[in-house]
Design a protein around this motif. Structure first.
Motif, PDB file in Angstrom:
ATOM      1  N   LEU A  83       0.827  -1.208   0.000  1.00  0.00           N
ATOM      2  CA  LEU A  83       0.000   0.000   0.000  1.00  0.00           C
ATOM      3  C   LEU A  83       0.864   1.262   0.000  1.00  0.00           C
ATOM      4  O   LEU A  83       0.566   2.235  -0.711  1.00  0.00           O
ATOM      5  N   PHE A  84       1.936   1.246   0.795  1.00  0.00           N
ATOM      6  CA  PHE A  84       2.814   2.421   0.863  1.00  0.00           C
ATOM      7  C   PHE A  84       3.470   2.682  -0.489  1.00  0.00           C
ATOM      8  O   PHE A  84       3.448   3.809  -1.000  1.00  0.00           O
ATOM      9  N   LEU A  85       4.051   1.636  -1.082  1.00  0.00           N
ATOM     10  CA  LEU A  85       4.735   1.801  -2.361  1.00  0.00           C
ATOM     11  C   LEU A  85       3.747   2.093  -3.487  1.00  0.00           C
ATOM     12  O   LEU A  85       4.064   2.842  -4.414  1.00  0.00           O
ATOM     13  N   GLY A  86       2.559   1.511  -3.408  1.00  0.00           N
ATOM     14  CA  GLY A  86       1.550   1.797  -4.422  1.00  0.00           C
ATOM     15  C   GLY A  86       1.155   3.250  -4.452  1.00  0.00           C
ATOM     16  O   GLY A  86       0.799   3.796  -5.506  1.00  0.00           O
ATOM     17  N   THR A  87       1.240   3.898  -3.291  1.00  0.00           N
ATOM     18  CA  THR A  87       0.913   5.327  -3.209  1.00  0.00           C
ATOM     19  C   THR A  87       2.095   6.203  -3.599  1.00  0.00           C
ATOM     20  O   THR A  87       2.009   7.019  -4.519  1.00  0.00           O
ATOM     21  N   PHE A  88       3.224   6.030  -2.914  1.00  0.00           N
ATOM     22  CA  PHE A  88       4.351   6.952  -3.078  1.00  0.00           C
ATOM     23  C   PHE A  88       5.231   6.639  -4.286  1.00  0.00           C
ATOM     24  O   PHE A  88       5.972   7.506  -4.753  1.00  0.00           O
ATOM     25  N   ASN A  89       5.161   5.406  -4.786  1.00  0.00           N
ATOM     26  CA  ASN A  89       5.936   5.052  -5.969  1.00  0.00           C
ATOM     27  C   ASN A  89       5.019   4.675  -7.122  1.00  0.00           C
ATOM     28  O   ASN A  89       5.486   4.179  -8.154  1.00  0.00           O
ATOM     29  N   GLY A  90       3.707   4.899  -6.914  1.00  0.00           N
ATOM     30  CA  GLY A  90       2.732   4.463  -7.895  1.00  0.00           C
ATOM     31  C   GLY A  90       1.748   5.528  -8.329  1.00  0.00           C
ATOM     32  O   GLY A  90       2.106   6.461  -9.051  1.00  0.00           O
ATOM     33  N   TRP A  91       0.490   5.424  -7.855  1.00  0.00           N
ATOM     34  CA  TRP A  91      -0.560   6.251  -8.441  1.00  0.00           C
ATOM     35  C   TRP A  91      -0.360   7.748  -8.211  1.00  0.00           C
ATOM     36  O   TRP A  91      -0.639   8.552  -9.111  1.00  0.00           O
ATOM     37  N   ALA A  92       0.148   8.146  -7.036  1.00  0.00           N
ATOM     38  CA  ALA A  92       0.302   9.576  -6.772  1.00  0.00           C
ATOM     39  C   ALA A  92       1.309  10.234  -7.729  1.00  0.00           C
ATOM     40  O   ALA A  92       0.978  11.225  -8.406  1.00  0.00           O
ATOM     41  N   PRO A  93       2.565   9.747  -7.838  1.00  0.00           N
ATOM     42  CA  PRO A  93       3.484  10.359  -8.792  1.00  0.00           C
ATOM     43  C   PRO A  93       3.053  10.168 -10.244  1.00  0.00           C
ATOM     44  O   PRO A  93       3.326  11.022 -11.087  1.00  0.00           O
ATOM     45  N   ASN A  94       2.362   9.055 -10.551  1.00  0.00           N
ATOM     46  CA  ASN A  94       1.902   8.843 -11.930  1.00  0.00           C
ATOM     47  C   ASN A  94       0.894   9.910 -12.351  1.00  0.00           C
ATOM     48  O   ASN A  94       0.940  10.427 -13.474  1.00  0.00           O
ATOM     49  N   VAL A  95      -0.024  10.242 -11.448  1.00  0.00           N
ATOM     50  CA  VAL A  95      -0.995  11.300 -11.735  1.00  0.00           C
ATOM     51  C   VAL A  95      -0.280  12.639 -11.884  1.00  0.00           C
ATOM     52  O   VAL A  95      -0.551  13.418 -12.814  1.00  0.00           O
ATOM     53  N   LEU A  96       0.652  12.918 -10.985  1.00  0.00           N
ATOM     54  CA  LEU A  96       1.356  14.204 -11.009  1.00  0.00           C
ATOM     55  C   LEU A  96       2.214  14.359 -12.260  1.00  0.00           C
ATOM     56  O   LEU A  96       2.274  15.447 -12.845  1.00  0.00           O
TER      57      LEU A  96
END
Length: 310
Positions: A83-96
């Protein structure tokens, strides 16, 4: 968790120069192609791009696991990491990233992201006993941040024509990736391929939910017309380099693995000039060169000794 405990919890085996160089080259080229594929995705919503990227990356890795006969579901102790990596290395930077590329050029975006190793080096210095900054590396950090000022500082002035929101989005991307890279180092025991799988699963699902809520189901209607770039983004520019990168972090440590950022803007600028007809101005070249000089000072000033288990 203290610095000594974190370092002791994650023993790092010796790394050969051949492994590090080949991994850095392969990972940086594949990741750089992601900027190109996002641009080629046209007017697709950033949330839809992040959703498709995560789902395709997860599907590709799931097939890879299935062929090897490995389990796909997370073990209880893995769920937090996924969950942590999915957020900080995944969907959040991908959207940005997808949003930033609607505001600034691909080369400028990659040059801002090149500051990632500097941020990793500073935080790793505070967290891990075997990642201390020497005077030369500290100088490199200062030089790198001067380069960031050259690159994105003018965005503070409206008459510059530079999008401040696009630049700030890429700064947030850099911070997000740095946080994730350092977090991987603190995981006591992990299979890099499972971390890559979990990251993509926990990136694709939340990104899809957000896309449906924010952009609506109709936003996915454009996907078939941009299927080629999106497929390449999810598989070539996401699943494959993520496997390579997780292995680098676990074996070489976050500071050396983050050297990918040193090479990323080079390949990105080359692809942008060749395929997107972008042009680099004097400010971009100067700012990028200063950032990369700082990163070079940080990453090439002495070799880190592998940590030993206490």
């Amino acid at each position: 968790m203290s610095s000594s405990e974190s370092a002791a919890a994650t023993p790092l085996p010796p790394v050969t120069q051949g492994f590090l160089i080949s991994s850095l080259l392969g990972c940086s080229i594949l990741w750089a192609s992601g900027f190109l594929f996002i641009k080629l995705s046209g007017d697709t919503s950033p949330f839809v791009i992040a959703a498709v990227r995560g789902l395709l990356g997860a599907s590709s890795l799931a097939i890879f696991f299935k062929l090897q006969g490995k389990a796909l579901l997370p073990r209880p102790e893995e769920l937090k990491d996924w969950l942590f990596l999915g957020t900080f290395n995944g969907w959040a930077p991908n959207v940005l990233v997808s949003y930033a590329l609607t505001q600034i050029t691909t080369a400028s975006a990659a040059m801002v992201q090149a500051a990632g190793p500097l941020i990793v080096a500073v935080i790793a210095h505070l967290l891990f006993a075997d990642e201390r900054l020497t005077r030369r590396r500290f100088l490199g950090v200062l030089v790198g941040f001067v380069g960031m000022g050259i690159l994105i500082g003018p965005a503070a002035f409206p008459e510059s024509g530079i999008s401040p929101m696009g630049s700030l989005a890429m700064v947030a991307v850099t911070l997000s990736y740095a946080t994730a890279n350092l977090y991987v180092r603190t995981i006591k025991r992990a299979d890099p391929s499972r971390l890559a799988l979990g990251q993509q699963v926990c990136s694709g699902i939340p990104a899809t939910i957000l896309a449906l809520i924010i952009s609506g189901p109709g936003a996915f209607a454009v996907v078939p017309s941009h299927l080629g770039p999106l497929l390449a983004l999810g598989i070539i520019a996401t699943a494959v380099p993520m496997l390579m990168f997780m292995r680098m972090i676990r074996s070489a440590g976050p500071t050396r693995a983050s050297m990918v950022g040193y090479l990323l803007p080079v390949w990105t600028a080359l692809l942008a000039v060749l395929f997107l007809d972008e042009h680099l101005g004097a400010r971009e070249c100067l700012g990028g060169a200063v950032i990369l000089s700082g990163v070079a000072l940080v990453t090439f000033s002495g070799r880190r000794k592998p940590a030993v288990e206490a």
